[in-house]
Write a protein that holds these residues in place. Sequence first.
Motif, short mmCIF file in Angstrom:
data_model
loop_
_atom_site.label_atom_id
_atom_site.label_comp_id
_atom_site.label_asym_id
_atom_site.label_seq_id
_atom_site.Cartn_x
_atom_site.Cartn_y
_atom_site.Cartn_z
N TYR A 116 10.96 -24.34 2.97
CA TYR A 116 10.15 -23.59 1.93
C TYR A 116 8.84 -23.42 2.52
N ALA A 117 8.15 -24.63 3.19
CA ALA A 117 6.80 -24.48 3.61
C ALA A 117 6.56 -23.49 4.76
N THR A 118 7.70 -23.03 5.36
CA THR A 118 7.53 -21.86 6.50
C THR A 118 7.02 -20.36 5.98
N ALA A 172 11.33 -20.07 -1.31
CA ALA A 172 9.95 -19.69 -1.38
C ALA A 172 9.73 -18.11 -1.49
N PRO A 208 2.87 -22.63 1.39
CA PRO A 208 2.35 -23.92 1.70
C PRO A 208 2.78 -25.05 0.80
N LEU A 209 2.94 -26.25 1.34
CA LEU A 209 3.40 -27.44 0.46
C LEU A 209 2.52 -28.51 1.04
N ASP A 210 1.55 -28.67 0.15
CA ASP A 210 0.54 -29.94 0.57
C ASP A 210 1.18 -31.15 0.10
N ALA A 214 8.97 -35.43 4.73
CA ALA A 214 8.25 -34.18 4.45
C ALA A 214 6.65 -34.27 4.82
N LYS A 264 1.82 -31.35 -3.70
CA LYS A 264 3.03 -30.44 -4.38
C LYS A 264 4.24 -31.30 -3.85
N VAL A 265 4.45 -31.88 -2.66
CA VAL A 265 5.36 -32.61 -2.55
C VAL A 265 5.90 -34.02 -3.33
N LEU A 290 12.70 -28.62 2.12
CA LEU A 290 11.17 -28.47 1.67
C LEU A 290 10.30 -28.00 3.20
N ALA A 291 10.96 -28.23 4.30
CA ALA A 291 10.57 -27.79 5.45
C ALA A 291 10.42 -26.19 5.66
#
Length: 380
Positions: free
Chosen positions: A304-306, A153, A309-311, A378, A314-315, A301-302
């Motif tokens: 990356y989301a830190t 990210a 943001p991954l809504d 996710a 996007k996932v 994914l987790a």
Amino acid sequence: MAASAPHLVHGMGTTLEPPTWPAITHGEAAAALARFPAAGQLEALEWHSPRPFSAAARVRTTRGVFVLKRHHPAVRAPAVLAEEHAFIAHLAAGGIPVPEILLTDDGTSAITVGEWTYELHRQGAGLDLYRERLSWTPFFSVSHAHAAGASLARLHAASRGFLAPARAVQPLVASFTILPSTDPLAATEAYVAARPALAAFLERRDWRSAVARLFAELGQGVSDALAGCEEVWTHNDWHPSNLLWSADGQVETVFDFGLADRTCAVHDLATAIERTAIDWLELGQGRDATIGHPETARALLAGYATVLPLDRGKVEAVLRVLPLVHLEFALSEIDYFAGVVGDVAEASVAWEQYLLGHADWFLAPHGQAFLHATERGALG
């Protein structure tokens, strides 16, 4: 004195093989290093890389430790490497920990010596924990996957503003022309037509029907999932052996940008999962139902989301793209084996086991279960 063991490299399977490209010798390393004024004098070749598509060695000089990489000019000419190096320089300016690229005596970042192309990088900070690991083998832990996701990210955030166009046609680049197309079969036709060696290999196969089947069964919604994505330069080969690690499991250095090109974050995230969360080298060995690791995908994914943001949308886009994200690079590998190397057997492996086999795994119940388990975890 006992003879030294022969230099072997990673192949398309799980066994080490004789290299396509001979190992860098002391004499040629010294000759190449002489063109990089800041490198110092060669003292020792410490290690030869087992990566298969080029030759690389870690070298110790009077001024430190460096990685010297040698390419066949049909794979990477100096002008082509300059594209990668410009992206690396942009990332470095944005705070991404990448190896320093050494400049030559004429101020360029790559050279031709004899029949080869060379580039030189300073050894990056961190532990090379995955040095001997094959591609498509998993992280040692989900915490490593989480850290790698966060690092990816940060790279995506830093890549914004790098406005270079997509790379020209060449082998072994993860380009981005087929999956975004609303007519992927026509886009595949154009991709193949631009690569004569690939076209010659495929003309003996009913490849159009095979690709049409994959898009009919797995391609629904792929172009829509990519339509709203911001195009940026991305890494496109995000696996743990392209990262150097701290003792506490964080990413200290990112390297090997050979597949970098202009794609998008969704595509790169899907590629990262494809590279690290499925034991592809075990495909067809009797345990296809257990080669997927959704916990690794969820951790990526987790992590990356830190950072970004991954809504839900996007996932879902990442997982929609994932079953076919390997397709374009698989075609590039076939082009490399059929054209540059002239190895039809390896090109056939890339076609049958990589391009078709990976996609078909996602169609099987265990592949579908992997996608559902990743999505459930996710999205909470």
